[in-house]
Design a protein around this motif. Structure first.
Motif, PDB file in Angstrom:
ATOM      1  N   THR A   1       0.755  -0.939  -0.069  1.00  0.00           N
ATOM      2  CA  THR A   1       0.225  -0.114  -0.053  1.00  0.00           C
ATOM      3  C   THR A   1       0.710   1.293   0.038  1.00  0.00           C
ATOM      4  O   THR A   1       0.316   2.310  -0.459  1.00  0.00           O
TER       5      THR A   1
ATOM      6  N   ASN B   1       3.041   2.678  -5.274  1.00  0.00           N
ATOM      7  CA  ASN B   1       1.947   2.846  -6.402  1.00  0.00           C
ATOM      8  C   ASN B   1       1.982   1.724  -7.402  1.00  0.00           C
ATOM      9  O   ASN B   1       2.664   0.791  -7.054  1.00  0.00           O
TER      10      ASN B   1
ATOM     11  N   TYR C   1       2.699   1.121 -10.489  1.00  0.00           N
ATOM     12  CA  TYR C   1       3.977   0.924 -11.122  1.00  0.00           C
ATOM     13  C   TYR C   1       4.911   0.377 -10.437  1.00  0.00           C
ATOM     14  O   TYR C   1       5.576  -0.674 -10.615  1.00  0.00           O
ATOM     15  N   LYS C   2       5.251   0.802  -9.109  1.00  0.00           N
ATOM     16  CA  LYS C   2       6.189   0.370  -8.345  1.00  0.00           C
ATOM     17  C   LYS C   2       5.905  -1.188  -7.956  1.00  0.00           C
ATOM     18  O   LYS C   2       6.828  -1.928  -7.566  1.00  0.00           O
TER      19      LYS C   2
ATOM     20  N   TYR D   1      -2.946   3.458 -15.150  1.00  0.00           N
ATOM     21  CA  TYR D   1      -2.973   3.383 -13.814  1.00  0.00           C
ATOM     22  C   TYR D   1      -1.733   3.518 -12.988  1.00  0.00           C
ATOM     23  O   TYR D   1      -1.924   3.240 -11.885  1.00  0.00           O
TER      24      TYR D   1
ATOM     25  N   ARG E   1       0.545   5.364 -11.756  1.00  0.00           N
ATOM     26  CA  ARG E   1       0.781   6.345 -10.885  1.00  0.00           C
ATOM     27  C   ARG E   1      -0.202   6.374  -9.603  1.00  0.00           C
ATOM     28  O   ARG E   1      -0.022   7.082  -8.563  1.00  0.00           O
ATOM     29  N   ARG E   2      -1.186   5.754  -9.914  1.00  0.00           N
ATOM     30  CA  ARG E   2      -2.505   5.574  -8.778  1.00  0.00           C
ATOM     31  C   ARG E   2      -1.850   4.687  -7.623  1.00  0.00           C
ATOM     32  O   ARG E   2      -1.060   3.760  -7.757  1.00  0.00           O
ATOM     33  N   MET E   3      -2.161   5.079  -6.342  1.00  0.00           N
ATOM     34  CA  MET E   3      -1.718   4.475  -5.067  1.00  0.00           C
ATOM     35  C   MET E   3      -2.855   3.066  -4.926  1.00  0.00           C
ATOM     36  O   MET E   3      -3.899   3.302  -5.532  1.00  0.00           O
ATOM     37  N   THR E   4      -2.363   1.971  -4.679  1.00  0.00           N
ATOM     38  CA  THR E   4      -3.332   0.722  -4.519  1.00  0.00           C
ATOM     39  C   THR E   4      -4.466   0.936  -3.738  1.00  0.00           C
ATOM     40  O   THR E   4      -5.268   0.645  -4.012  1.00  0.00           O
TER      41      THR E   4
ATOM     42  N   GLN F   1      -6.230   3.510  -3.659  1.00  0.00           N
ATOM     43  CA  GLN F   1      -7.085   4.427  -4.558  1.00  0.00           C
ATOM     44  C   GLN F   1      -7.950   3.542  -5.704  1.00  0.00           C
ATOM     45  O   GLN F   1      -8.702   4.291  -6.032  1.00  0.00           O
TER      46      GLN F   1
END
Length: 348
Positions: free
Chosen positions: A89, A92, A94-95, A127, A129-132, A134
């Motif tokens: 969590t 993001n 990607y990471k 997607y 850059r989205r945080m998980t 979110q």
């Protein structure tokens, strides 16, 4: 594409609890096999032993003829998707996907290309850059699937990945996962206790009970030709009627069908769609309730001794509570001593 071979694996936990007992299975290249069974049947333990998260007490696990029984999870050519997603969590999307690739020492541009490609594959392009936290539950499960696929595993392991999702989302995601699996032709083992998932997704179903294989075959065979009462009752809806065979006929009160088996106690099994009803007064069964599903009706019945049955009918408005009916089985199976004795079909 890769071949998975499991030979005689067992798992006995401290205290003597036997979770898996002498289980063997071959999964062909590109095949999707579902391990299906109730809680405690050993299916998830089998999956965890294949992925290296549990060590077998006995037996051998091989991938492409190379034994991996004692190889740690991070060195096996497997990818596992858990029910809980198990996403980081604090990272993001990607990471989360790039983490395993970085551990392998891939250059940044290759990591980027692989991550973008797999996000496109699972329908999450853009997607990264989205945080998980979110994301919706369905999106999180897609990310979990993508995190396994980006490592290009030989074997994909799915442990009840849709269990926490609502019904409509489960149905949509299982179709998407099946499409992805067929597109990639990746050998897949899918654990579920949901018969609908198994019937709709699998090339083959392995029904498990008490850590062992109860029956393994194509979905249509498992449904139409169950070899034991457990399989018959676990897959789909099944009516069971206890009775006796005498002089070539199974009998229970006024219900009687010809069966070419020896005399003795037996259990008759009839699918609701194979149980025909005819208004008859008096008859051996009484209508308890009628449910109209639009496409068909489901009639709940009760025999004189209290046995409850279900019949699927095309015109539910032809039946009503309290009505007396005769039963006309169009197809059935007969069981004795936990095995199938005889089976007929609707087109026989």
């Amino acid at each position: 594409m890769s071949l998975l071979s499991i030979r005689g694996i067992s798992k006995v936990f401290p205290g003597g609890t036997v979770a898996v007992d002498d289980f063997s299975l071959d999964v062909a290249s590109g095949e999707l096999v579902c391990l299906l069974g109730p809680s405690g049947s050993g299916k998830s333990t089998v999956l965890r032993m294949i992925g290296g998260f549990e060590r077998p007490t006995a037996g051998v696990v091989s991938i492409d003829d190379e034994e991996v029984t004692h190889v740690p999870p991070n060195r096996r050519p497997t990818g596992m998707v858990f029910q809980s997603h198990a996403l980081w969590t604090h990272m993001n999307v990607y990471k989360n996907l790039a983490f395993g690739l970085r551990l392998r020492g891939l250059p940044a541009n290759e990591i980027r290309d692989k991550v973008e490609a797999v996000l496109e594959l699972v329908g999450l392009a853009g997607y990264g850059r989205r945080m998980t936290n979110q994301l919706s539950g369905g999106q999180q499960q897609r990310v979990a699937l993508a995190r396994s696929l980006v490592l290009e595993p030989k074997i994909l392991l799915l442990d009840e990945p849709f269990a926490s999702l609502d019904q409509h989302l489960r149905e949509r995601l299982r179709e998407e996962v099946r499409d992805i699996q067929q597109r990639l032709k990746i050998t897949t083992l899918f654990v579920t206790h949901g018969q609908d998932e198994a019937l709709s997704m699998a090339d083959r179903i392995v029904v498990m009970r008490n850590g062992r294989t109860e029956q393994a075959d194509r979905p249509e065979v498992i449904y139409r030709d169950p070899q034991t009462p457990f399989v018959a009752g676990f897959i789909g809806t099944m009516n069971f009627v206890e009775g006796v065979v005498e002089k070539g006929r199974f009998m229970h009160d006024n219900l009687s069908v010809p069966v070419p088996v020896s005399d003795g106690r037996a259990t008759l099994a009839i699918r609701p769609e194979a149980l025909g009803l005819i208004a008859c007064d008096p008859g051996p069964a009484t209508v308890h309730r009628v449910t109209d599903f639009g496409t068909h009706g489901l009639v709940d019945l009760q025999l004189a001794d209290g046995t409850r049955l279900k019949a699927m009918v095309p015109e539910p408005d032809h039946f009503g509570a309290g009505q007396s009916v005769d039963l006309r089985p169009r197809a059935f199976a007969l069981f004795r001593d936990d095995r199938q004795l005889y089976r007929t079909s609707a087109d026989a």
